[in-house]
Motif scaffolding. Structure first.
Motif, PDB file in Angstrom:
ATOM      1  N   MET A   1     -56.937 -16.644 -58.877  1.00 52.95           N
ATOM      2  CA  MET A   1     -58.259 -17.175 -59.147  1.00 52.95           C
ATOM      3  C   MET A   1     -58.652 -16.797 -60.567  1.00 52.95           C
ATOM      4  O   MET A   1     -58.464 -15.663 -60.987  1.00 52.95           O
ATOM      5  N   LEU A   3     -61.967 -16.428 -62.675  1.00 56.80           N
ATOM      6  CA  LEU A   3     -63.407 -16.315 -62.501  1.00 56.80           C
ATOM      7  C   LEU A   3     -64.049 -16.375 -63.880  1.00 56.80           C
ATOM      8  O   LEU A   3     -63.909 -15.447 -64.679  1.00 56.80           O
ATOM      9  N   ARG A  17     -69.543 -17.002 -55.804  1.00 59.49           N
ATOM     10  CA  ARG A  17     -68.299 -17.700 -56.151  1.00 59.49           C
ATOM     11  C   ARG A  17     -67.081 -16.859 -55.803  1.00 59.49           C
ATOM     12  O   ARG A  17     -66.079 -17.364 -55.299  1.00 59.49           O
ATOM     13  N   ALA A  20     -66.630 -16.878 -52.030  1.00 58.09           N
ATOM     14  CA  ALA A  20     -66.145 -18.167 -51.532  1.00 58.09           C
ATOM     15  C   ALA A  20     -64.623 -18.237 -51.610  1.00 58.09           C
ATOM     16  O   ALA A  20     -63.965 -18.844 -50.764  1.00 58.09           O
ATOM     17  N   HIS A  21     -64.048 -17.605 -52.600  1.00 57.27           N
ATOM     18  CA  HIS A  21     -62.590 -17.606 -52.773  1.00 57.27           C
ATOM     19  C   HIS A  21     -61.935 -16.483 -51.985  1.00 57.27           C
ATOM     20  O   HIS A  21     -60.828 -16.637 -51.473  1.00 57.27           O
ATOM     21  N   TYR A  22     -62.588 -15.347 -51.901  1.00 58.08           N
ATOM     22  CA  TYR A  22     -62.089 -14.176 -51.169  1.00 58.08           C
ATOM     23  C   TYR A  22     -63.144 -13.752 -50.140  1.00 58.08           C
ATOM     24  O   TYR A  22     -63.924 -12.837 -50.382  1.00 58.08           O
TER      25      TYR A  22
END
Length: 67
Positions: A1, A3, A17, A20-22
């Motif tokens: 990812m 960021l 954010r 949402a990914h982790y």
């Protein structure tokens, strides 16, 4: 990812954010570093509505790559 962190974002926007990914991890921003093998105190946390531009030392947008 990757960021991307912008000065105009708030701490909670970056946290959302990231989560949402982790979904089972969270990222927290602190005012002071901690020592090796110690945790950070909650009183040193930045509040959710704090702008990234108000807390960062260099005043340009940046990216963090997380594996």
């Amino acid at each position: 990812m990757i960021l991307k962190i912008k000065n105009t974002e708030t701490v909670d926007e970056v946290q959302e954010r990231f989560s949402a990914h982790y979904p089972y991890l969270k990222i927290i921003f602190f005012k002071k570093p901690h020592h090796v093998e110690e945790g950070s105190y909650n009183k040193h946390r930045y509040l959710h509505g704090t702008l990234i531009g108000d807390i960062r030392l260099k005043q340009e947008s940046d990216e963090i790559e997380i594996y």
